[in-house]
Motif scaffolding. Structure first.
Motif, PDB file in Angstrom:
ATOM      1  N   ASN A 252       0.820  -1.396  -0.055  1.00 40.43           N
ATOM      2  CA  ASN A 252       0.028   0.024   0.072  1.00 40.43           C
ATOM      3  C   ASN A 252       0.805   1.238   0.081  1.00 40.43           C
ATOM      4  O   ASN A 252       0.542   2.207  -0.863  1.00 40.43           O
TER       5      ASN A 252
ATOM      6  N   LYS B  84       2.132   1.674  -3.318  1.00 37.16           N
ATOM      7  CA  LYS B  84       0.806   1.847  -4.249  1.00 37.16           C
ATOM      8  C   LYS B  84       0.528   3.575  -4.214  1.00 37.16           C
ATOM      9  O   LYS B  84       0.226   3.894  -5.127  1.00 37.16           O
ATOM     10  N   TYR B  85       0.350   3.796  -2.856  1.00 34.28           N
ATOM     11  CA  TYR B  85      -0.274   5.248  -2.583  1.00 34.28           C
ATOM     12  C   TYR B  85       1.143   6.154  -2.302  1.00 34.28           C
ATOM     13  O   TYR B  85       0.925   7.024  -1.673  1.00 34.28           O
TER      14      TYR B  85
ATOM     15  N   ASP C  36       5.159   5.915   5.829  1.00 32.89           N
ATOM     16  CA  ASP C  36       5.537   6.392   4.552  1.00 32.89           C
ATOM     17  C   ASP C  36       5.281   7.968   4.338  1.00 32.89           C
ATOM     18  O   ASP C  36       4.555   8.469   5.224  1.00 32.89           O
TER      19      ASP C  36
ATOM     20  N   ILE D 224      -4.051   9.648   3.526  1.00 38.41           N
ATOM     21  CA  ILE D 224      -5.475   9.153   3.388  1.00 38.41           C
ATOM     22  C   ILE D 224      -6.509  10.382   3.664  1.00 38.41           C
ATOM     23  O   ILE D 224      -6.556  11.052   4.851  1.00 38.41           O
TER      24      ILE D 224
ATOM     25  N   ILE E 152     -11.376   2.484   6.196  1.00 41.98           N
ATOM     26  CA  ILE E 152     -10.564   1.825   5.238  1.00 41.98           C
ATOM     27  C   ILE E 152     -10.284   0.552   5.551  1.00 41.98           C
ATOM     28  O   ILE E 152      -9.596  -0.191   5.006  1.00 41.98           O
TER      29      ILE E 152
ATOM     30  N   ARG F 191     -12.623   1.395  -0.356  1.00 40.80           N
ATOM     31  CA  ARG F 191     -11.289   2.098  -0.804  1.00 40.80           C
ATOM     32  C   ARG F 191     -11.279   3.425  -0.378  1.00 40.80           C
ATOM     33  O   ARG F 191     -12.423   4.054  -0.375  1.00 40.80           O
ATOM     34  N   GLY F 192     -10.148   4.174  -0.180  1.00 43.25           N
ATOM     35  CA  GLY F 192     -10.313   5.415   0.242  1.00 43.25           C
ATOM     36  C   GLY F 192     -10.014   6.618  -0.851  1.00 43.25           C
ATOM     37  O   GLY F 192     -10.180   7.842  -0.705  1.00 43.25           O
ATOM     38  N   HIS F 193      -9.362   6.126  -1.849  1.00 43.69           N
ATOM     39  CA  HIS F 193      -9.073   6.962  -2.926  1.00 43.69           C
ATOM     40  C   HIS F 193      -9.848   6.710  -4.274  1.00 43.69           C
ATOM     41  O   HIS F 193      -9.355   6.316  -5.414  1.00 43.69           O
TER      42      HIS F 193
ATOM     43  N   GLY G 244      -7.103  -1.856  -7.093  1.00 45.40           N
ATOM     44  CA  GLY G 244      -7.052  -2.450  -5.802  1.00 45.40           C
ATOM     45  C   GLY G 244      -8.510  -2.998  -5.607  1.00 45.40           C
ATOM     46  O   GLY G 244      -9.329  -2.584  -6.126  1.00 45.40           O
ATOM     47  N   LEU G 245      -8.674  -3.820  -4.811  1.00 44.85           N
ATOM     48  CA  LEU G 245      -9.999  -4.418  -4.579  1.00 44.85           C
ATOM     49  C   LEU G 245     -10.342  -3.883  -3.144  1.00 44.85           C
ATOM     50  O   LEU G 245     -11.469  -4.191  -2.612  1.00 44.85           O
ATOM     51  N   GLY G 246      -9.780  -3.139  -2.278  1.00 47.93           N
ATOM     52  CA  GLY G 246     -10.196  -2.835  -1.032  1.00 47.93           C
ATOM     53  C   GLY G 246     -10.051  -3.692   0.008  1.00 47.93           C
ATOM     54  O   GLY G 246     -11.155  -3.872   0.964  1.00 47.93           O
TER      55      GLY G 246
ATOM     56  N   GLY H  10      -6.882  -5.330   1.169  1.00 46.09           N
ATOM     57  CA  GLY H  10      -5.379  -5.508   1.977  1.00 46.09           C
ATOM     58  C   GLY H  10      -5.680  -4.956   3.346  1.00 46.09           C
ATOM     59  O   GLY H  10      -5.079  -5.917   4.240  1.00 46.09           O
ATOM     60  N   LEU H  11      -6.339  -3.701   3.592  1.00 48.60           N
ATOM     61  CA  LEU H  11      -6.256  -3.277   5.004  1.00 48.60           C
ATOM     62  C   LEU H  11      -7.361  -4.234   6.085  1.00 48.60           C
ATOM     63  O   LEU H  11      -6.917  -4.541   7.224  1.00 48.60           O
TER      64      LEU H  11
ATOM     65  N   SER I 166       1.350   8.650   5.792  1.00 48.22           N
ATOM     66  CA  SER I 166       0.508   7.735   6.452  1.00 48.22           C
ATOM     67  C   SER I 166       1.306   6.756   7.546  1.00 48.22           C
ATOM     68  O   SER I 166       2.669   6.514   7.079  1.00 48.22           O
TER      69      SER I 166
HETATM   70  P1  ADP Z   1      -6.869  -1.263  -1.904  1.00 46.98           P
HETATM   71  O1  ADP Z   1      -5.349  -0.708  -1.659  1.00 46.98           O
HETATM   72  O2  ADP Z   1      -6.986  -2.236  -2.552  1.00 46.98           O
HETATM   73  O3  ADP Z   1      -7.721  -0.106  -2.301  1.00 46.98           O
HETATM   74  P2  ADP Z   1      -6.744  -1.473   1.065  1.00 46.98           P
HETATM   75  O4  ADP Z   1      -7.610  -2.333   1.775  1.00 46.98           O
HETATM   76  O5  ADP Z   1      -5.272  -2.105   1.173  1.00 46.98           O
HETATM   77  O6  ADP Z   1      -7.245  -1.566  -0.374  1.00 46.98           O
HETATM   78  O7  ADP Z   1      -6.810   0.138   1.428  1.00 46.98           O
HETATM   79  C1  ADP Z   1      -8.047   0.567   1.598  1.00 46.98           C
HETATM   80  C2  ADP Z   1      -7.726   2.130   1.342  1.00 46.98           C
HETATM   81  O8  ADP Z   1      -6.833   2.767   2.429  1.00 46.98           O
HETATM   82  C3  ADP Z   1      -7.000   2.212  -0.128  1.00 46.98           C
HETATM   83  O9  ADP Z   1      -8.119   2.283  -1.112  1.00 46.98           O
HETATM   84  C4  ADP Z   1      -6.426   3.696   0.129  1.00 46.98           C
HETATM   85  O10 ADP Z   1      -7.384   4.800  -0.080  1.00 46.98           O
HETATM   86  C5  ADP Z   1      -6.180   3.679   1.639  1.00 46.98           C
HETATM   87  N1  ADP Z   1      -4.647   3.420   1.966  1.00 46.98           N
HETATM   88  C6  ADP Z   1      -4.181   2.165   2.491  1.00 46.98           C
HETATM   89  N2  ADP Z   1      -2.872   2.431   2.689  1.00 46.98           N
HETATM   90  C7  ADP Z   1      -2.481   3.552   2.427  1.00 46.98           C
HETATM   91  C8  ADP Z   1      -1.266   4.373   2.550  1.00 46.98           C
HETATM   92  N3  ADP Z   1      -0.065   3.812   2.738  1.00 46.98           N
HETATM   93  N4  ADP Z   1      -1.179   5.708   1.843  1.00 46.98           N
HETATM   94  C9  ADP Z   1      -2.524   6.227   1.498  1.00 46.98           C
HETATM   95  N5  ADP Z   1      -3.524   5.708   1.453  1.00 46.98           N
HETATM   96  C10 ADP Z   1      -3.637   4.194   1.818  1.00 46.98           C
END
Ligand code: ADP
Length: 393
Positions: free
Chosen positions: A288, A291-292, A320, A325, A333, A339-341, A349-351, A353-354, A378
């Motif tokens: 993550n 990716k972000y 990071d 976020i 999240i 998903r946050g973005h 992404g599939l929402g 990971g977290l 974050s």
């Molecule tokens: P995904 O990455 O597949 O969308 P996650 O469950 O891993 O799903 O994360 C959920 C949301 O949290 C992401 O869509 C993103 O908006 C936000 N996010 C997670 N980790 C980070 C990060 N390190 N920096 C910024 N945003 C993050």
């Protein structure tokens, strides 16, 4: 009109005995349902509801007006609150109805006991009226509880449906790109007289896309595997930095492609832990962070540091300097398929990971907290026990 003298007497006795009656009701429930008391009413505020309902039912027996209890907004609200609290505790509708049924039974038994008291001689009509009003009152209250329970339940299902639909859209989006690369690649490889260098490049593309698909599948499997019952954990005493290094190794290509440096501090603790789960946590948090990452920053990094929290717990922070976020997304999240973005379509992404991170950390007996500022970065703080929690009996 039928006299309410007996009703008045019962009301008074119920007022005096309302706590004892609630306790009787609770004992009866525990006897009927093989559950821990805390599973039924774990909080003091919940335990207050039943005595309050009994008090009001008693007061209602004194009033001749048929709909007095339905117009008593305070008690109806209390009954509705009970529906909300039981919903939050994930009680079933069946359980809720059973609880009211038991309440009816306890109160009718109480009225019958009172009728046996010396000097109490209600007429058959008076007794019938009190018992019928009692049933009426319990019915009205149970309807209010059930109504609020069902409406919350329906809302939860609607939200879940919406998230599932969103997930289906995102999953289709995620799978489409590697699948169409596979389609193009295999068609190309099927052509006669293909230049060997081009064929080699095509095979590399195919391999990358297959790896991506395997990765996606693992994520979905991880979500299903979270149920602790299907567990074959390998618990070992390890230096957490070796786990973080392994996660970083798996993500090296991705990190290099986006110019993100993965820094691992040498102050990470030793833990006796389910290694596979902890690795999954770091793979998700680090991927993550990559990716972000924020393309506008010249130096992009994610760092993992550790420190002692108290005697038997350790704090590990994954921080990071990425996009951060959005504040309004922070609270949700960790939920599956969230998903946050959403507006950033280029970041796939599939929402999931977290939610995998949170489930894993919980199973490891720890907690995870996030702090984030948009444009700054974050920070995910993991608190983990030095030795694993004892498995539930
Ligand atoms: P995904 O990455 O597949 O969308 P996650 O469950 O891993 O799903 O994360 C959920 C949301 O949290 C992401 O869509 C993103 O908006 C936000 N996010 C997670 N980790 C980070 C990060 N390190 N920096 C910024 N945003 C993050």
């Amino acid at each position: 009109m039928i006299s309410t003298r007996f009703g008045g007497l019962i009301a008074e006795r119920m007022r005096a005995e309302h706590r004892a009656l609630a306790a009787r009701w609770f004992e009866r429930l525990l006897h009927l349902l093989p559950v821990d008391a805390r599973d039924i009413f774990p909080t003091e505020s919940l335990l207050d509801h039943i005595p309050a309902l009994i008090l009001e039912i008693g007061a209602y027996l004194q009033h001749p007006e048929e709909d007095a209890i339905a117009s008593n907004t305070a008690i109806i609200q209390k009954a509705q609150e009970l529906g909300g609290l039981r919903h939050a505790q994930q009680a079933s509708l069946h359980q809720l109805l059973r609880e009211y049924q038991v309440l009816s039974g306890i109160l009718v038994a109480f009225v019958l006991e009172e009728m046996q008291q010396p000097g109490v001689t209600p007429s058959p009509a008076e007794s019938a009226m009190v018992v019928s009003k009692l049933h009426q009152a319990v019915n009205v209250l149970s309807q209010s509880t059930v109504e609020s329970f069902v409406s919350l339940y329906t809302r939860t299902i609607a939200e879940q449906n919406e998230r599932l639909e969103q997930f289906t859209r995102m999953a289709a989006h995620e799978w489409r790109q590697p699948l169409s690369a596979l389609h193009t690649g295999t068609t190309l490889l099927g052509q006669e007289g293909l230049d060997p260098a081009r064929a080699r490049r095509t095979i590399e593309v195919l391999q990358r896309n297959v790896t991506h698909l395997i990765d996606l599948t693992h994520k979905l499997e991880a979500v299903a595997r979270i149920e602790p019952t299907h567990d074959n954990a390998v618990v070992q005493e390890v230096d957490v930095s070796t786990i973080v290094e392994e996660a970083a190794r798996q993500l090296r290509e991705m990190a290099e492609a986006r110019g993100v440096e993965i820094r691992v501090s040498n102050g990470l603790p030793w833990l006796t832990v389910d290694v596979g789960r902890l690795e999954l946590v770091f793979v998700n948090l680090l991927s993550n962070a990559i990716k972000y990452c924020d393309p506008a920053k010249p130096v992009r990094y994610v760092e993992v540091t550790g420190q002692e929290k108290d005697g038997d717990r350790r704090l590990i922070v994954v921080r990071d300097n990425g996009l951060g976020i959005p504040q309004e997304a922070l609270a949700s999240i960790f939920r599956r398929f969230t998903r946050g973005h959403p507006q950033r379509d280029e970041i796939s992404g599939l929402g999931l990971g977290l939610s995998i991170v949170e489930d894993c950390v919980r199973t490891l007996g720890g907690t995870v907290h996030v702090e984030s500022t948009e444009g700054v970065g974050s920070s995910f703080a993991l608190t983990l026990p030095v030795t694993p929690p004892r498995p539930a009996a």
